[in-house]
Design a protein around this motif. Structure first.
Motif, mmCIF file in Angstrom:
data_model
loop_
_atom_site.group_PDB
_atom_site.id
_atom_site.type_symbol
_atom_site.label_atom_id
_atom_site.label_comp_id
_atom_site.label_asym_id
_atom_site.label_seq_id
_atom_site.Cartn_x
_atom_site.Cartn_y
_atom_site.Cartn_z
ATOM 1 N N GLY A 122 0.810 -1.219 0.000
ATOM 2 C CA GLY A 122 0.000 0.000 0.000
ATOM 3 C C GLY A 122 0.835 1.258 0.000
ATOM 4 N N ARG A 123 1.961 1.220 0.708
ATOM 5 C CA ARG A 123 2.841 2.399 0.760
ATOM 6 C C ARG A 123 3.533 2.644 -0.572
ATOM 7 N NH1 ARG A 123 3.932 -0.056 5.863
ATOM 8 N NH2 ARG A 123 2.949 1.149 7.541
ATOM 9 N N LEU A 124 3.552 1.634 -1.433
ATOM 10 C CA LEU A 124 4.138 1.783 -2.769
ATOM 11 C C LEU A 124 3.068 1.998 -3.837
ATOM 12 C CD1 LEU A 124 6.769 -1.106 -2.558
ATOM 13 C CD2 LEU A 124 7.165 1.354 -2.243
ATOM 14 N N SER A 125 1.827 2.098 -3.407
ATOM 15 C CA SER A 125 0.692 2.224 -4.320
ATOM 16 C C SER A 125 0.168 3.659 -4.306
ATOM 17 C CB SER A 125 -0.421 1.276 -3.874
ATOM 18 O OG SER A 125 -1.143 1.826 -2.771
ATOM 19 N N PRO A 126 -0.837 3.964 -5.136
ATOM 20 C CA PRO A 126 -1.450 5.298 -5.080
ATOM 21 C C PRO A 126 -2.018 5.648 -3.708
ATOM 22 C CG PRO A 126 -2.019 4.237 -7.141
ATOM 23 C CD PRO A 126 -1.300 3.201 -6.315
ATOM 24 N N LEU A 127 -2.310 4.657 -2.871
ATOM 25 C CA LEU A 127 -2.852 4.943 -1.544
ATOM 26 C C LEU A 127 -1.824 5.558 -0.604
ATOM 27 C CD1 LEU A 127 -5.247 3.282 -2.587
ATOM 28 C CD2 LEU A 127 -5.368 2.181 -0.346
ATOM 29 N N ALA A 128 -0.572 5.639 -1.023
ATOM 30 C CA ALA A 128 0.478 6.216 -0.166
ATOM 31 C C ALA A 128 0.120 7.617 0.300
ATOM 32 C CB ALA A 128 1.810 6.227 -0.911
ATOM 33 N N ALA A 129 -0.656 8.348 -0.505
ATOM 34 C CA ALA A 129 -1.050 9.708 -0.136
ATOM 35 C C ALA A 129 -1.977 9.738 1.074
ATOM 36 C CB ALA A 129 -1.728 10.394 -1.326
ATOM 37 N N LEU A 130 -2.493 8.578 1.494
ATOM 38 C CA LEU A 130 -3.412 8.517 2.637
ATOM 39 C C LEU A 130 -2.696 8.191 3.939
ATOM 40 C CD1 LEU A 130 -6.406 6.578 1.035
ATOM 41 C CD2 LEU A 130 -6.215 9.037 1.439
ATOM 42 N N GLU A 131 -1.392 8.079 3.923
ATOM 43 C CA GLU A 131 -0.631 7.771 5.144
ATOM 44 C C GLU A 131 -0.985 8.781 6.235
ATOM 45 O OE1 GLU A 131 1.331 5.333 7.171
ATOM 46 O OE2 GLU A 131 2.297 5.191 5.211
ATOM 47 N N GLY A 132 -1.569 8.296 7.344
ATOM 48 C CA GLY A 132 -1.919 9.149 8.474
ATOM 49 C C GLY A 132 -3.153 10.003 8.282
ATOM 50 N N GLN A 133 -3.830 9.899 7.146
ATOM 51 C CA GLN A 133 -4.979 10.743 6.834
ATOM 52 C C GLN A 133 -6.290 10.036 7.200
ATOM 53 O OE1 GLN A 133 -5.570 13.984 5.467
ATOM 54 N NE2 GLN A 133 -7.611 13.354 6.112
ATOM 55 N N PRO A 134 -7.077 10.594 8.115
ATOM 56 C CA PRO A 134 -8.380 9.991 8.399
ATOM 57 C C PRO A 134 -9.276 9.995 7.165
ATOM 58 C CG PRO A 134 -7.752 11.498 10.157
ATOM 59 C CD PRO A 134 -6.785 11.726 9.021
ATOM 60 N N VAL A 135 -9.929 8.860 6.915
ATOM 61 C CA VAL A 135 -10.888 8.724 5.822
ATOM 62 C C VAL A 135 -12.221 8.283 6.418
ATOM 63 C CG1 VAL A 135 -9.095 8.154 4.141
ATOM 64 C CG2 VAL A 135 -10.239 6.312 5.395
ATOM 65 N N LEU A 136 -13.270 8.375 5.628
ATOM 66 C CA LEU A 136 -14.599 8.032 6.125
ATOM 67 C C LEU A 136 -14.853 6.531 5.964
ATOM 68 C CD1 LEU A 136 -17.366 8.811 7.243
ATOM 69 C CD2 LEU A 136 -18.096 9.278 4.881
ATOM 70 N N SER A 217 -7.645 16.861 -0.643
ATOM 71 C CA SER A 217 -6.338 16.890 -1.313
ATOM 72 C C SER A 217 -5.751 15.497 -1.435
ATOM 73 C CB SER A 217 -5.375 17.801 -0.545
ATOM 74 O OG SER A 217 -5.835 19.137 -0.520
ATOM 75 N N ALA A 218 -5.840 14.707 -0.359
ATOM 76 C CA ALA A 218 -5.288 13.360 -0.375
ATOM 77 C C ALA A 218 -6.047 12.465 -1.352
ATOM 78 C CB ALA A 218 -5.325 12.758 1.030
ATOM 79 N N ALA A 219 -7.362 12.593 -1.383
ATOM 80 C CA ALA A 219 -8.186 11.788 -2.289
ATOM 81 C C ALA A 219 -7.846 12.087 -3.740
ATOM 82 C CB ALA A 219 -9.660 12.032 -2.025
ATOM 83 N N HIS A 220 -7.668 13.364 -4.052
ATOM 84 C CA HIS A 220 -7.311 13.737 -5.416
ATOM 85 C C HIS A 220 -5.929 13.197 -5.778
ATOM 86 C CE1 HIS A 220 -10.295 17.087 -6.698
ATOM 87 N NE2 HIS A 220 -10.896 16.146 -6.016
ATOM 88 N N ALA A 221 -5.011 13.208 -4.827
ATOM 89 C CA ALA A 221 -3.671 12.671 -5.096
ATOM 90 C C ALA A 221 -3.740 11.169 -5.370
ATOM 91 C CB ALA A 221 -2.740 12.958 -3.917
ATOM 92 N N VAL A 222 -4.522 10.447 -4.573
ATOM 93 C CA VAL A 222 -4.674 9.005 -4.768
ATOM 94 C C VAL A 222 -5.236 8.700 -6.146
ATOM 95 C CG1 VAL A 222 -5.995 6.969 -4.045
ATOM 96 C CG2 VAL A 222 -4.917 8.427 -2.335
ATOM 97 N N MET A 223 -6.356 9.339 -6.468
ATOM 98 C CA MET A 223 -7.029 9.005 -7.713
ATOM 99 C C MET A 223 -6.257 9.496 -8.936
ATOM 100 S SD MET A 223 -9.321 7.084 -6.746
ATOM 101 C CE MET A 223 -9.717 6.779 -8.466
ATOM 102 N N SER A 224 -5.595 10.631 -8.823
ATOM 103 C CA SER A 224 -4.793 11.126 -9.934
ATOM 104 C C SER A 224 -3.648 10.157 -10.224
ATOM 105 C CB SER A 224 -4.255 12.518 -9.621
ATOM 106 O OG SER A 224 -3.552 13.040 -10.719
ATOM 107 N N ASN A 225 -3.013 9.671 -9.157
ATOM 108 C CA ASN A 225 -1.921 8.708 -9.306
ATOM 109 C C ASN A 225 -2.429 7.417 -9.930
ATOM 110 O OD1 ASN A 225 0.257 6.919 -8.915
ATOM 111 N ND2 ASN A 225 0.863 7.897 -7.000
ATOM 112 N N TRP A 226 -3.580 6.918 -9.434
ATOM 113 C CA TRP A 226 -4.110 5.670 -9.972
ATOM 114 C C TRP A 226 -4.509 5.819 -11.442
ATOM 115 C CZ3 TRP A 226 -9.280 3.841 -11.231
ATOM 116 C CH2 TRP A 226 -9.315 2.466 -11.506
ATOM 117 N N LEU A 227 -5.161 6.927 -11.775
ATOM 118 C CA LEU A 227 -5.566 7.138 -13.173
ATOM 119 C C LEU A 227 -4.349 7.280 -14.088
ATOM 120 C CD1 LEU A 227 -8.609 9.546 -12.696
ATOM 121 C CD2 LEU A 227 -8.681 7.144 -13.435
#
Length: 238
Positions: A122-136, A217-227
């Motif tokens: 996960g830390r090497l994936s697009p989800l890396a931008a969520l490290e420490g970030q609370p999500v719903l 911001s984190a969500a946009h980073a994740v999805m932009s990286n994945w796309l």
């Protein structure tokens, strides 16, 4: 433009804050309301991206909600063709089922904003931008990781929060898309569930206010990286 089709089960559980991000990547978004429209249309099968959204039913509830069979069949066809799929909550569970993995109740509800524990992958994936970030989080079921897929994240009560399969499938148990500015729609739409779980909606409203800006911001980073990775992979195949 490329076409993204989102299968929607509850009107307010839409792509939320990902709408503008999809547009910036050249996608024209169209919704199919899976409960009243045919989900297995040729357009949904051939779309450049299929997004399967959440909803307050079980991925195993086809006996109660037969339209889920059409969704599972559509998802299975896209998986067979290795066409891009993004699943969120119920959508992720349906993808897991289509891949042969079990989906079952956890025995409790995980509702509220909290961070993920990312796996090494996960830390090497697009989800890396969520490290420490609370999500719903908003679910009472969980999926097993399908054969061949990679577990990307967990929480203390739910060991399987996300998985990927190749570059073309991303499945998220949590709600990266939910717009914190529209949290009241969720609080009203799921008021009975919150009451049964003993959760005060005021606490969720405060969490949405506290974490909303950083989460966007984190969500946009994740999805932009994945796309970006998805488009590179699709280009390499063509």
């Amino acid at each position: 433009m490329k076409e993204a089709i989102a299968l929607r089960h509850v009107h307010f559980e839409d792509v939320g804050i990902l709408d503008s991000l999809l547009a910036s990547h050249g996608y024209r978004l169209r919704y199919i309301d899976a409960t009243i429209e045919q989900a297995d249309t040729a357009a949904a099968e051939q779309a450049d991206l299929l997004i399967v959204l959440g909803g307050p039913i079980g991925a195993y509830d086809e006996g109660l909600h037969p339209f889920l069979l059409r969704e599972l069949d559509l998802i299975a066809r896209r998986l067979q063709q290795q066409r891009p799929l993004l699943g969120i909550c119920l959508g992720a569970q349906l993808i897991a089922r289509a891949l042969g993995a079990e989906v079952a109740p956890m025995g409790l509800k995980e509702i509220g904003y909290a961070p993920l524990d990312l796996s090494t992958e996960g830390r090497l994936s697009p989800l890396a931008a969520l490290e420490g970030q609370p999500v719903l989080h908003w679910h009472g079921d969980q999926f097993a990781i399908p054969p061949g897929a990679t577990c990307l994240a967990s929480t203390p009560v739910c060991p399987h929060q996300a998985f990927s399969l190749g570059a073309h499938v991303l499945a998220l148990q949590f709600h990266l898309e939910a717009d914190p500015a529209r949290i009241n729609q969720w609080l009203v739409g799921h008021a009975c569930e919150l009451g049964q779980a003993g959760i005060d909606p005021r606490s969720l409203r405060e969490q949405a206010k506290r974490f909303g800006t950083d989460l966007r911001s984190a969500a946009h980073a994740v999805m932009s990286n994945w796309l970006d990775k998805l488009e590179a992979s699709q280009s390499a195949l063509s």
